[in-house]
Design a protein around this motif. Structure first.
Motif, mmCIF file in Angstrom:
data_model
loop_
_atom_site.group_PDB
_atom_site.id
_atom_site.type_symbol
_atom_site.label_atom_id
_atom_site.label_comp_id
_atom_site.label_asym_id
_atom_site.label_seq_id
_atom_site.Cartn_x
_atom_site.Cartn_y
_atom_site.Cartn_z
ATOM 1 N N GLN A 10 -2.618 -3.202 3.588
ATOM 2 C CA GLN A 10 -1.751 -3.506 4.719
ATOM 3 C C GLN A 10 -2.480 -4.491 5.620
ATOM 4 O O GLN A 10 -3.691 -4.422 5.772
ATOM 5 N N THR A 11 -1.729 -5.391 6.234
ATOM 6 C CA THR A 11 -2.322 -6.254 7.250
ATOM 7 C C THR A 11 -2.586 -5.387 8.483
ATOM 8 O O THR A 11 -2.029 -4.277 8.602
ATOM 9 N N PRO A 12 -3.382 -5.863 9.435
ATOM 10 C CA PRO A 12 -3.610 -5.067 10.648
ATOM 11 C C PRO A 12 -2.303 -4.726 11.389
ATOM 12 O O PRO A 12 -2.142 -3.592 11.857
ATOM 13 N N LEU A 13 -1.379 -5.668 11.480
ATOM 14 C CA LEU A 13 -0.108 -5.383 12.155
ATOM 15 C C LEU A 13 0.704 -4.364 11.365
ATOM 16 O O LEU A 13 1.291 -3.449 11.945
ATOM 17 N N GLU A 14 0.730 -4.488 10.053
ATOM 18 C CA GLU A 14 1.445 -3.503 9.226
ATOM 19 C C GLU A 14 0.866 -2.109 9.432
ATOM 20 O O GLU A 14 1.620 -1.140 9.556
ATOM 21 N N HIS A 15 -0.449 -2.014 9.485
ATOM 22 C CA HIS A 15 -1.088 -0.708 9.698
ATOM 23 C C HIS A 15 -0.703 -0.141 11.066
ATOM 24 O O HIS A 15 -0.394 1.052 11.190
ATOM 25 N N GLU A 16 -0.713 -0.995 12.074
ATOM 26 C CA GLU A 16 -0.354 -0.556 13.431
ATOM 27 C C GLU A 16 1.089 -0.049 13.469
ATOM 28 O O GLU A 16 1.377 1.024 14.016
ATOM 29 N N LEU A 21 5.276 4.418 13.000
ATOM 30 C CA LEU A 21 6.340 5.032 12.203
ATOM 31 C C LEU A 21 6.003 6.477 11.850
ATOM 32 O O LEU A 21 6.848 7.368 11.990
ATOM 33 N N VAL A 22 4.784 6.707 11.403
ATOM 34 C CA VAL A 22 4.371 8.060 11.016
ATOM 35 C C VAL A 22 4.483 9.004 12.206
ATOM 36 O O VAL A 22 4.996 10.121 12.079
ATOM 37 N N GLN A 26 7.679 11.414 12.408
ATOM 38 C CA GLN A 26 7.050 12.636 11.910
ATOM 39 C C GLN A 26 7.044 12.676 10.382
ATOM 40 O O GLN A 26 7.434 13.668 9.757
ATOM 41 N N LEU A 27 6.584 11.568 9.794
ATOM 42 C CA LEU A 27 6.516 11.476 8.336
ATOM 43 C C LEU A 27 5.381 12.353 7.824
ATOM 44 O O LEU A 27 4.350 12.487 8.477
ATOM 45 N N GLU A 32 -1.725 4.936 6.088
ATOM 46 C CA GLU A 32 -2.333 4.235 4.956
ATOM 47 C C GLU A 32 -1.564 4.448 3.653
ATOM 48 O O GLU A 32 -1.682 3.647 2.726
ATOM 49 N N GLU A 33 -0.808 5.525 3.570
ATOM 50 C CA GLU A 33 -0.055 5.834 2.345
ATOM 51 C C GLU A 33 1.259 5.062 2.233
ATOM 52 O O GLU A 33 1.909 5.108 1.199
ATOM 53 N N ILE A 34 1.643 4.366 3.283
ATOM 54 C CA ILE A 34 2.887 3.602 3.232
ATOM 55 C C ILE A 34 2.623 2.274 2.541
ATOM 56 O O ILE A 34 1.857 1.444 3.018
#
Length: 95
Positions: A10-16, A21-22, A26-27, A32-34
């Motif tokens: 994931q890029t840093p923005l994607e991780h953020e 989202l998690v 409440q995923l 990191e698993e996405i």
């Protein structure tokens, strides 16, 4: 030459955004698993229209990006974490 990121990266923005989202949805997984390329809805994370509203709130609250329910590009914007992140990166308000 393969320029596309592997599904695990994931890029840093994607991780953020994945972290938001998690927490908000409440995923039952870690950010990191996405997989950033997996669909957010349907066979991917299995999100629904209520989750889409929450994602819109995250985009607005954290990035100043307004996502409208009548936007003709929503299918592309909400397709994956990667597409959502790209949209937010292109439209975010400077903090």
């Amino acid at each position: 030459m393969n320029t596309h990121l592997s599904p695990a990266l994931q890029t840093p923005l994607e991780h953020e955004i994945a972290t938001h989202l998690v927490e908000a949805l409440q995923l039952e997984m870690t950010s990191e698993e996405i997989d950033p390329q997996a669909p957010l809805f349907g066979e991917g994370l299995g999100l629904d229209s209520i989750d889409a509203l929450e994602i819109s709130l995250i985009a607005s609250r954290h990035y100043g990006v307004q996502l409208r329910s009548d936007d003709e590009h929503n299918r592309e914007i909400f397709h994956s974490l990667r597409s959502l992140s790209a949209y937010i990166a292109a439209h975010r308000q400077a903090a």
